[in-house]
Design a protein around this motif. Structure first.
Motif, PDB file in Angstrom:
ATOM      1  N   PRO A  97      -0.904  -1.101  -8.757  1.00  0.00           N
ATOM      2  CA  PRO A  97      -1.851  -1.234  -7.646  1.00  0.00           C
ATOM      3  C   PRO A  97      -1.377  -2.265  -6.619  1.00  0.00           C
ATOM      4  O   PRO A  97      -0.806  -3.308  -6.988  1.00  0.00           O
ATOM      5  CB  PRO A  97      -3.142  -1.716  -8.324  1.00  0.00           C
ATOM      6  CG  PRO A  97      -2.991  -1.358  -9.765  1.00  0.00           C
ATOM      7  CD  PRO A  97      -1.526  -1.375 -10.063  1.00  0.00           C
ATOM      8  N   ARG A 156       0.184  -7.854  -4.584  1.00  0.00           N
ATOM      9  CA  ARG A 156      -0.157  -8.987  -3.697  1.00  0.00           C
ATOM     10  C   ARG A 156      -0.454 -10.252  -4.509  1.00  0.00           C
ATOM     11  O   ARG A 156      -0.007 -11.339  -4.167  1.00  0.00           O
ATOM     12  CB  ARG A 156      -1.392  -8.647  -2.851  1.00  0.00           C
ATOM     13  CG  ARG A 156      -1.128  -7.630  -1.784  1.00  0.00           C
ATOM     14  CD  ARG A 156      -2.298  -7.474  -0.815  1.00  0.00           C
ATOM     15  NE  ARG A 156      -1.941  -6.471   0.161  1.00  0.00           N
ATOM     16  CZ  ARG A 156      -1.134  -6.683   1.204  1.00  0.00           C
ATOM     17  NH1 ARG A 156      -0.637  -7.882   1.410  1.00  0.00           N
ATOM     18  NH2 ARG A 156      -0.824  -5.715   2.035  1.00  0.00           N
ATOM     19  N   GLU A 157      -1.186 -10.076  -5.566  1.00  0.00           N
ATOM     20  CA  GLU A 157      -1.576 -11.225  -6.389  1.00  0.00           C
ATOM     21  C   GLU A 157      -0.337 -11.916  -6.992  1.00  0.00           C
ATOM     22  O   GLU A 157      -0.198 -13.143  -6.942  1.00  0.00           O
ATOM     23  CB  GLU A 157      -2.504 -10.715  -7.501  1.00  0.00           C
ATOM     24  CG  GLU A 157      -3.169 -11.789  -8.305  1.00  0.00           C
ATOM     25  CD  GLU A 157      -3.963 -11.178  -9.457  1.00  0.00           C
ATOM     26  OE1 GLU A 157      -3.641 -10.065  -9.908  1.00  0.00           O
ATOM     27  OE2 GLU A 157      -4.905 -11.841  -9.900  1.00  0.00           O
ATOM     28  N   GLU A 179      -3.021  -4.334  -4.964  1.00  0.00           N
ATOM     29  CA  GLU A 179      -3.650  -5.653  -5.114  1.00  0.00           C
ATOM     30  C   GLU A 179      -2.926  -6.503  -6.162  1.00  0.00           C
ATOM     31  O   GLU A 179      -2.798  -7.718  -6.015  1.00  0.00           O
ATOM     32  CB  GLU A 179      -5.139  -5.465  -5.459  1.00  0.00           C
ATOM     33  CG  GLU A 179      -6.019  -6.597  -5.004  1.00  0.00           C
ATOM     34  CD  GLU A 179      -5.586  -7.250  -3.677  1.00  0.00           C
ATOM     35  OE1 GLU A 179      -5.349  -8.471  -3.718  1.00  0.00           O
ATOM     36  OE2 GLU A 179      -5.447  -6.555  -2.641  1.00  0.00           O
ATOM     37  N   THR A 180      -2.433  -5.829  -7.206  1.00  0.00           N
ATOM     38  CA  THR A 180      -1.671  -6.566  -8.238  1.00  0.00           C
ATOM     39  C   THR A 180      -0.359  -7.081  -7.646  1.00  0.00           C
ATOM     40  O   THR A 180       0.051  -8.222  -7.914  1.00  0.00           O
ATOM     41  CB  THR A 180      -1.379  -5.640  -9.440  1.00  0.00           C
ATOM     42  OG1 THR A 180      -2.615  -5.074  -9.881  1.00  0.00           O
ATOM     43  CG2 THR A 180      -0.733  -6.391 -10.579  1.00  0.00           C
ATOM     44  N   GLU A 184       0.833  -1.212   0.000  1.00  0.00           N
ATOM     45  CA  GLU A 184       0.000   0.000   0.000  1.00  0.00           C
ATOM     46  C   GLU A 184       0.868   1.264   0.000  1.00  0.00           C
ATOM     47  O   GLU A 184       0.482   2.286  -0.557  1.00  0.00           O
ATOM     48  CB  GLU A 184      -0.940   0.003   1.222  1.00  0.00           C
ATOM     49  CG  GLU A 184      -2.100  -0.967   1.115  1.00  0.00           C
ATOM     50  CD  GLU A 184      -1.671  -2.431   1.147  1.00  0.00           C
ATOM     51  OE1 GLU A 184      -0.571  -2.725   1.665  1.00  0.00           O
ATOM     52  OE2 GLU A 184      -2.411  -3.283   0.623  1.00  0.00           O
TER      53      GLU A 184
END
Ligand code: SF4
Length: 703
Positions: free
Chosen positions: A289, A294-295, A291-292, A280
């Motif tokens: 991002p 993390r993915e 989230e990307t 973050e």
């Protein structure tokens, strides 16, 4: 291209261009290469790209050097003003005997008057392993120091620095073909479709079979449509992004505890460091991002087998070594080293940059990366080189040598097959430094931009004209065979080096590259079980090789690393900004690189008829929206300015380039990208920051 009736003989060799090392078959008719086919080499399995298939006829270009040249006494000032088709106002033809005498006398006079350190050498990754070995030996034995380097300094020196530090070996841990056994592969800072096209075909097949291909690059690339995820991060933020990915793996305890305990050191310090990089916080900085991030982290960590490939987008930064440290740590965290389908793979640039580095063409290491600073290593070479004392002080690197030339500390150079008048950062500085030299000997196949500054030019052989081995990015040592003879009086490079060494007073008596290879085996463990006869018979053997029948190890370090206690190391990497931050005067980012059709400084490919026809003019790429904002249409000439200088070049629209960036290939002398680039160095690998300079872009009124 024809059938078997259209050629007289077939010669199997290796492509002279990129580090993939495709094996080729020259079809020769009437002592000329008629065409080239791909054959079943371990790296290419019959495939070739446009350069390998069509880039061969430069060897018969009318600009080929066919006789030694000596600078005329009444020649105009040294500089980029020699017409390669008509060099006679600057140079006169000479016999080999005279040219070698003048070349050797100039260098030995400087040695006598100022000491050996007044002379330095640049060898070449375009030459064979044997030639690279002889070249570094000539400088070390003939001048008593280690000021010898080559273009690895400009491509993967920082990757090698990080790999040596943390893994204990500078080469790849797995061949790129291992991707067929992987579940996930990260390709970062690399555009393989243009730079390693045959390797890219394996990456595409991997994706087609359902493998997860993750691309990370500030420039979008041709592989994007095959990718599972594509992270177009902001230039220069590699460490922030990679640390954020590793933060997820650490915080979510996705790492491979057993592997870390069994095969690594430094994990706890690394873990504490990496906690400061939550996705973050890093997302805005790197433009990806959270989230990307993390993915990707979760998929890479949970995969059964993962690989990491990288190119000069990683290495050519002042934080290039830190970038590579991150990639090494990421693989170690997940235990993705040493098993099928896992590994670390810096995609090497030139056809023999791996081999030239292995052969000791680097200033701090003797062959096989044996540090000059260690007494045992110097003793070994003193024994093999008949009593030669090796200087214990590491030598200067490419850019440091240029600076020493500019200051007048280095007064003479022997340059074999390199073109620093085009390839060095802040190239006007490099050109001015070369103009100051009291004696410059250039050995090449063409009158390159660097040869413009020469006192003596020695006509050399193209790859298709010589015998010798080369080592590709996969650690595969391969046999190169001559398809045709060098033109006129041009000679094989190894013969020229030996002749010059004798003129310099060295007691050398090599009669064939095979003898040089045998001498290399005396000090290079990497060549164990690899013999000249095997290479002639089998074409390629991968190192390390465990026995006379073993084809070599595609994947290494499954049972430990060549470091203390067999353990690889985690080295924390800090976020360091680029050396130049865009500002009001220079608001955009300049990045440089290669194009599919043109090879490095263009001396070969711009003289290859098909390649030159496909890509004949200097061009620079920007996003269509950036062009529109600046009032520049594709095809217009425009100006790029940095703190070093300015060039004028034709605009090309490319959606893959981010909107704050301009991409300039460095193959074109009429718009030399390196007039613009920043010579600031990575402190460990000593590689310049080619991938990031602050620049200004302007429309040329009336153009
Ligand atoms: Fe040559 Fe590289 Fe193309 Fe293979 S991928 S043909 S080695 S340039």
């Amino acid at each position: 291209k024809g059938d078997s009736r259209d050629y007289d003989r077939e010669v199997k060799s290796v492509c002279p261009y990129c580090g993939v090392g495709c094996q080729i078959s020259y079809k020769v008719k009437d002592d000329r290469i008629a065409w080239v086919d791909g054959i079943n080499g371990p790296a290419n399995e019959g495939r070739l790209c446009v350069k390998g298939r069509f880039g061969f006829d430069y060897i018969t270009h009318p600009h080929r050097l066919t006789k030694p040249l000596i600078r005329r006494k009444d020649a105009p000032e040294k500089g980029l003003n020699v017409d390669p088709a008509n060099p006679w106002t600057h140079f006169r033809e000479a016999s080999w005997e005279e040219a070698l005498e003048v070349a050797a006398h100039g260098l030995s006079d400087l040695r006598s008057y100022y000491g050996g350190k007044a002379v330095a050498g640049f060898g070449s990754a375009k030459c064979s392993n044997e030639e690279a070995y002889l070249f570094q030996k000539l400088i070390r034995q003939g001048f008593g120091h280690n000021n010898v380097d080559h273009c690895t300094r400009l491509c993967h020196a920082s990757s090698v620095a990080a790999l040596m530090e943390n893994v204990g070996s500078g080469a790849v841990t797995a061949t790129f073909n291992e991707i067929e056994n992987a579940d996930i592969a990260i390709v970062i800072g690399s555009n393989p479709i243009e730079n390693h096209p045959v390797a890219a075909t394996y990456f595409k097949q991997f994706a087609k079979r359902g493998g997860k291909l993750v691309l990370m690059d500030p420039r979008g690339m041709g592989l994007k449509r095959h990718a599972w995820r594509s992270l177009q991060f902001k230039p220069g933020t590699d460490v922030a992004m990679l640390n954020a990915i590793m933060n997820v793996i650490v915080e979510e305890k996705l790492y491979d505890r057993q592997y870390i305990e069994g095969f690594t050191e430094g994990f706890f310090e690394f873990r504490d460091h990496i906690r400061a990089f939550p996705p973050e916080r890093m997302a805005e900085l790197c433009g990806v991002p959270a989230e990307t991030l993390r993915e990707v982290a979760r998929e890479f960590a949970r995969a059964r087998a993962g690989m990491i490939f990288w190119g000069m987008g990683i290495s050519q930064h002042i934080h290039g070594t830190d970038n590579s440290r991150c990639l090494i740590s990421l693989a170690l965290l997940c235990g993705h080293v040493g098993r099928p389908g896992t590994g670390l793979h810096p995609l090497r640039g030139q056809n023999n940059v791996q081999g030239a580095s292995d052969a000791g063409l680097i200033p701090m290491m003797l062959p096989d990366y044996q540090l000059v600073a260690e007494a045992d290593n110097r003793e070994l070479f003193k024994h093999i080189w008949k009593g030669t004392e090796i200087d214990a002080k590491p030598g200067l690197t490419v850019v440091e040598i240029m600076d020493a030339m500019y200051r007048g500390e280095i007064r003479g150079m022997y340059i074999l097959g390199e073109n620093p008048a085009m390839s060095d950062p802040d190239v006007e500085h490099a050109r001015n430094a070369m103009a100051k030299l009291e004696h410059l000997v250039v050995q090449d196949v063409f009158l390159t931009e660097t040869a413009n500054y020469a006192d003596v030019i020695l006509p050399a052989s193209a790859w298709a004209e010589k015998t010798g081995t080369a080592t590709n990015t996969n650690r595969q040592v391969q046999m190169g065979r001559p398809a045709v003879s060098p033109p006129g009086e041009a000679r094989e490079d190894w013969r020229i080096i030996v002749a010059l060494a004798r003129k310099l007073g060295l007691d050398w008596d090599y009669d064939h590259p095979r003898e040089v290879f045998s001498e290399m085996k005396m000090s290079m463990r990497s060549l164990h079980h690899i013999t000249w006869e095997r290479l002639e018979r089998e074409g390629a053997v991968t190192y390390p090789c465990l026995g006379p029948e073993d084809p070599g190890q595609a994947v290494v370090f499954g049972d430990g690393f060549p470091r203390r206690a067999g353990r690889a190391k985690f080295t924390p990497a800090r976020v360091t900004p680029p050396a130049e931050i865009p500002d009001a005067n220079f608001p955009m980012i300049l990045t440089t690189g290669r194009q599919l059709e043109h090879w490095h400084t263009g001396s070969m490919t711009r003289r290859a008829s098909v390649l030159d026809a496909v890509e004949p003019e200097a061009n620079a790429s920007m996003h269509p929206r950036t062009l529109a904002k600046l009032g520049i249409a594709p095809g217009d000439m425009f100006r790029i300015t940095t703190r070093r200088g300015a060039i004028e070049i034709m605009a090309r629209a490319d959606r893959a380039v981010s909107e704050d960036m301009v991409f300039v290939p460095f193959a074109y002398v009429e718009a030399s990208a390196n007039v613009l680039t920043n010579p600031q160095l990575d402190p460990f690998g000593k590689i310049p920051e080619f991938k990031f300079s602050a620049c200004r872009v302007e429309r040329i009124e009336g153009a």
